[in-house]
Design a protein around this motif. Structure first.
Motif, PDB file in Angstrom:
ATOM      1  N   LEU A 158       0.724  -1.120   0.130  1.00 12.84           N
ATOM      2  CA  LEU A 158      -0.009  -0.099   0.445  1.00 12.84           C
ATOM      3  C   LEU A 158       0.635   1.303  -0.045  1.00 12.84           C
ATOM      4  N   GLY A 159       0.689   2.194  -0.493  1.00 12.99           N
ATOM      5  CA  GLY A 159       1.735   3.257  -0.970  1.00 12.99           C
ATOM      6  C   GLY A 159       2.421   2.879  -1.541  1.00 12.99           C
ATOM      7  N   THR A 160       2.818   1.971  -2.978  1.00 11.81           N
ATOM      8  CA  THR A 160       3.685   0.843  -4.002  1.00 11.81           C
ATOM      9  C   THR A 160       4.389   2.532  -4.182  1.00 11.81           C
ATOM     10  N   GLY A 161       4.666   3.001  -4.048  1.00 13.38           N
ATOM     11  CA  GLY A 161       5.387   4.591  -5.077  1.00 13.38           C
ATOM     12  C   GLY A 161       5.744   4.329  -6.299  1.00 13.38           C
ATOM     13  N   ASP A 162       6.443   3.959  -7.185  1.00 13.49           N
ATOM     14  CA  ASP A 162       6.867   3.448  -8.145  1.00 13.49           C
ATOM     15  C   ASP A 162       6.631   1.742  -8.179  1.00 13.49           C
ATOM     16  N   ILE A 201      -0.533  -0.886  -4.508  1.00 10.77           N
ATOM     17  CA  ILE A 201      -1.979  -0.130  -4.645  1.00 10.77           C
ATOM     18  C   ILE A 201      -1.402   1.650  -4.179  1.00 10.77           C
ATOM     19  N   ASP A 202      -1.520   2.361  -5.022  1.00 14.30           N
ATOM     20  CA  ASP A 202      -1.806   4.273  -4.924  1.00 14.30           C
ATOM     21  C   ASP A 202      -2.384   5.230  -4.718  1.00 14.30           C
ATOM     22  N   ALA A 203      -2.257   6.246  -4.966  1.00 10.63           N
ATOM     23  CA  ALA A 203      -3.478   6.999  -4.622  1.00 10.63           C
ATOM     24  C   ALA A 203      -3.073   7.776  -5.427  1.00 10.63           C
ATOM     25  N   GLN A 204      -1.910   7.499  -6.092  1.00  9.28           N
ATOM     26  CA  GLN A 204      -1.911   8.086  -7.404  1.00  9.28           C
ATOM     27  C   GLN A 204      -0.836   7.913  -8.068  1.00  9.28           C
ATOM     28  N   SER A 205      -0.771   7.703  -9.277  1.00  6.72           N
ATOM     29  CA  SER A 205      -0.316   6.404 -10.638  1.00  6.72           C
ATOM     30  C   SER A 205       0.941   6.984 -11.410  1.00  6.72           C
ATOM     31  N   GLN A 238      -4.742   1.981  -9.107  1.00  5.13           N
ATOM     32  CA  GLN A 238      -4.926   3.273  -8.178  1.00  5.13           C
ATOM     33  C   GLN A 238      -6.476   3.491  -7.619  1.00  5.13           C
ATOM     34  N   ALA A 239      -5.918   3.061  -6.158  1.00  5.10           N
ATOM     35  CA  ALA A 239      -7.059   3.555  -4.998  1.00  5.10           C
ATOM     36  C   ALA A 239      -6.263   3.895  -4.122  1.00  5.10           C
ATOM     37  N   ALA A 240      -7.120   4.953  -2.962  1.00  5.01           N
ATOM     38  CA  ALA A 240      -6.447   5.060  -1.474  1.00  5.01           C
ATOM     39  C   ALA A 240      -6.917   4.912  -0.430  1.00  5.01           C
ATOM     40  N   VAL A 241      -6.306   4.202   0.436  1.00  2.54           N
ATOM     41  CA  VAL A 241      -6.564   3.731   1.347  1.00  2.54           C
ATOM     42  C   VAL A 241      -7.931   3.689   2.172  1.00  2.54           C
ATOM     43  N   GLU A 242      -8.395   4.821   2.152  1.00  2.00           N
ATOM     44  CA  GLU A 242      -9.611   5.874   2.800  1.00  2.00           C
ATOM     45  C   GLU A 242     -10.798   4.907   1.681  1.00  2.00           C
ATOM     46  N   ASP A 243     -10.529   4.479   0.613  1.00  3.63           N
ATOM     47  CA  ASP A 243     -11.352   3.923  -0.830  1.00  3.63           C
ATOM     48  C   ASP A 243     -10.572   2.724  -0.778  1.00  3.63           C
ATOM     49  N   PRO A 295       5.649   5.321   3.714  1.00  5.56           N
ATOM     50  CA  PRO A 295       3.776   6.379   3.978  1.00  5.56           C
ATOM     51  C   PRO A 295       4.054   7.867   4.327  1.00  5.56           C
ATOM     52  N   TRP A 296       3.426   8.481   3.042  1.00  9.35           N
ATOM     53  CA  TRP A 296       3.568   9.773   3.316  1.00  9.35           C
ATOM     54  C   TRP A 296       2.240  10.222   3.381  1.00  9.35           C
ATOM     55  N   GLY A 297       1.217  11.913   3.268  1.00  8.75           N
ATOM     56  CA  GLY A 297       1.119  12.226   3.074  1.00  8.75           C
ATOM     57  C   GLY A 297      -0.785  11.784   3.783  1.00  8.75           C
ATOM     58  N   SER A 298      -1.762  11.523   2.830  1.00 11.91           N
ATOM     59  CA  SER A 298      -3.128  10.618   4.645  1.00 11.91           C
ATOM     60  C   SER A 298      -2.669   9.395   5.094  1.00 11.91           C
ATOM     61  N   LEU A 299      -1.969   8.442   4.208  1.00 14.16           N
ATOM     62  CA  LEU A 299      -1.857   7.351   4.145  1.00 14.16           C
ATOM     63  C   LEU A 299      -0.706   7.624   5.642  1.00 14.16           C
ATOM     64  N   LEU A 300       0.184   8.232   5.909  1.00 15.50           N
ATOM     65  CA  LEU A 300       0.927   8.277   6.643  1.00 15.50           C
ATOM     66  C   LEU A 300      -0.159   8.750   8.216  1.00 15.50           C
ATOM     67  N   GLN A 352      13.608  -3.133  -0.002  1.00 12.57           N
ATOM     68  CA  GLN A 352      13.667  -2.944  -1.527  1.00 12.57           C
ATOM     69  C   GLN A 352      12.994  -2.148  -2.130  1.00 12.57           C
ATOM     70  N   THR A 353      13.095  -0.519  -1.337  1.00 10.06           N
ATOM     71  CA  THR A 353      12.080  -0.004  -1.898  1.00 10.06           C
ATOM     72  C   THR A 353      12.939   1.544  -2.245  1.00 10.06           C
ATOM     73  N   SER A 354      12.295   2.367  -3.031  1.00 15.02           N
ATOM     74  CA  SER A 354      13.287   3.050  -3.893  1.00 15.02           C
ATOM     75  C   SER A 354      13.341   4.242  -3.032  1.00 15.02           C
ATOM     76  N   TRP A 355      12.043   4.348  -2.238  1.00 17.59           N
ATOM     77  CA  TRP A 355      12.273   5.643  -0.679  1.00 17.59           C
ATOM     78  C   TRP A 355      13.270   4.957   0.425  1.00 17.59           C
ATOM     79  N   ALA A 356      13.279   3.690   0.775  1.00 15.98           N
ATOM     80  CA  ALA A 356      14.379   2.969   1.125  1.00 15.98           C
ATOM     81  C   ALA A 356      15.861   3.405   0.895  1.00 15.98           C
TER      82      ALA A 356
HETATM   83  C1  SAM Z   1       6.907   8.245  -0.156  1.00 15.85           C
HETATM   84  S1  SAM Z   1       6.106   7.612  -1.344  1.00 15.85           S
HETATM   85  C2  SAM Z   1       6.864   6.110  -1.003  1.00 15.85           C
HETATM   86  C3  SAM Z   1       6.291   4.614  -2.139  1.00 15.85           C
HETATM   87  C4  SAM Z   1       7.276   3.309  -1.740  1.00 15.85           C
HETATM   88  N1  SAM Z   1       6.406   2.460  -1.229  1.00 15.85           N
HETATM   89  C5  SAM Z   1       9.101   3.416  -1.250  1.00 15.85           C
HETATM   90  O1  SAM Z   1       8.955   2.874  -0.250  1.00 15.85           O
HETATM   91  O2  SAM Z   1       9.480   3.720  -2.479  1.00 15.85           O
HETATM   92  C6  SAM Z   1       4.491   7.426  -0.394  1.00 15.85           C
HETATM   93  C7  SAM Z   1       3.127   6.836  -1.289  1.00 15.85           C
HETATM   94  O3  SAM Z   1       2.251   6.512  -0.488  1.00 15.85           O
HETATM   95  C8  SAM Z   1       1.098   7.387  -1.604  1.00 15.85           C
HETATM   96  N2  SAM Z   1      -0.254   8.033  -0.720  1.00 15.85           N
HETATM   97  C9  SAM Z   1      -0.432   9.214  -0.172  1.00 15.85           C
HETATM   98  N3  SAM Z   1      -1.430   8.627   0.423  1.00 15.85           N
HETATM   99  C10 SAM Z   1      -1.599   7.370   0.468  1.00 15.85           C
HETATM  100  C11 SAM Z   1      -3.323   7.211   0.395  1.00 15.85           C
HETATM  101  N4  SAM Z   1      -4.580   7.958   1.344  1.00 15.85           N
HETATM  102  N5  SAM Z   1      -3.595   6.180  -0.182  1.00 15.85           N
HETATM  103  C12 SAM Z   1      -2.436   5.588  -0.818  1.00 15.85           C
HETATM  104  N6  SAM Z   1      -1.693   5.589  -0.940  1.00 15.85           N
HETATM  105  C13 SAM Z   1      -1.305   7.281  -0.665  1.00 15.85           C
HETATM  106  C14 SAM Z   1       2.306   8.563  -2.471  1.00 15.85           C
HETATM  107  O4  SAM Z   1       0.955   8.247  -3.470  1.00 15.85           O
HETATM  108  C15 SAM Z   1       3.076   7.879  -2.350  1.00 15.85           C
HETATM  109  O5  SAM Z   1       3.539   7.132  -3.794  1.00 15.85           O
END
Ligand code: SAM
Length: 203
Positions: free
Chosen positions: A15-19, A38-42, A68-73, A90-95, A177-181
């Motif tokens: 969830l919040g898979t990023g790239d 799954i990610d809110a942004q594609s 493409q979906a948000a955790v809220e939905d 996670p960041w934003g509303s997922l964080l 193994q994630t881009s943000w790590a």
């Molecule tokens: C910092 S990135 C981390 C991406 C990946 N997990 C990584 O470790 O490289 C955070 C991701 O959370 C997604 N995100 C933020 N709010 C979200 C939400 N409400 N539901 C799903 N994804 C969300 C963002 O679009 C972004 O791709």
């Protein structure tokens, strides 16, 4: 902490898979498992979601699906499918949802879990550098007291038993193994907080 708890196959949601890097690399290593990113942004997913449709010899991964979906939905089609759910950096509303234990988001997460599924949440916030975002989201420091008095009970109320949690200094970050790590590793002032939980009870 492990980034792939021992379920022995099954369906893994990131969830919040990023790239989509974690999903793609894991899917290549474990062709017997099915990975759903799954990610809110594609937009960040364009490159890898094109790759997965190639022939396996050319980097294709038939055991991957991106949504493409948000955790809220989260779509109801995902109800009960996951044997593992990961949320890395996670960041934003997922964080906000995961670091504060938002009831709706956690119940949505629980809904997509099979009974006994593992949940792994990895958060790396720098109290100074991320100060503006921490204030904007109204986050509490992930102190032991906050975890024990507030967060763990909220996860439990949503149907997750926390089995392990902790904080690792930058020198002890595991090889996630994630881009943000890769991006954040080496930052000296960014501890890594993690929670490992199991889905319990009925949804
Ligand atoms: C910092 S990135 C981390 C991406 C990946 N997990 C990584 O470790 O490289 C955070 C991701 O959370 C997604 N995100 C933020 N709010 C979200 C939400 N409400 N539901 C799903 N994804 C969300 C963002 O679009 C972004 O791709």
């Amino acid at each position: 902490m492990t980034s792939s708890p021992p379920t022995g196959g099954g369906v893994i949601i990131d969830l919040g898979t990023g790239d989509g890097s974690f999903v793609y690399q894991s899917a290549l290593r474990h062709p017997d498992r099915f990975y759903i990113g799954i990610d809110a942004q594609s937009s960040a997913l364009e490159k890898i979601s094109e790759k997965i449709h190639r022939k396996p010899a050319k980097g294709g991964a038939p055991n991957v699906l991106f949504i493409q979906a948000a955790v809220e939905d989260l779509p109801p089609e995902l109800d009960g499918v996951a044997d593992e759910v990961h949320a890395h950096f996670p960041w934003g509303s997922l964080l906000r949802a995961l670091a504060l234990g938002d009831e709706v988001a956690l119940r949505n997460l629980r809904r997509v879990c099979a009974p006994g599924a593992w949940l792994e949440v990895v958060i790396a916030l720098d109290p100074e550098r991320d100060r503006a975002e921490i204030e904007r989201l109204g986050l509490s420091p992930l102190s032991l007291e906050f975890l024990e008095t507030t967060l763990i009970p909220r996860y439990r109320a949503a149907g997750f038993d926390i089995v392990e949690y902790g904080s690792l200094p930058p020198s002890e970050w595991p090889q996630l193994q994630t881009s943000w790590a890769r991006r954040l590793r080496g930052a000296t002032s960014r501890p890594l907080n993690f929670l490992i939980a199991r889905a319990v009870g009925d949804v």
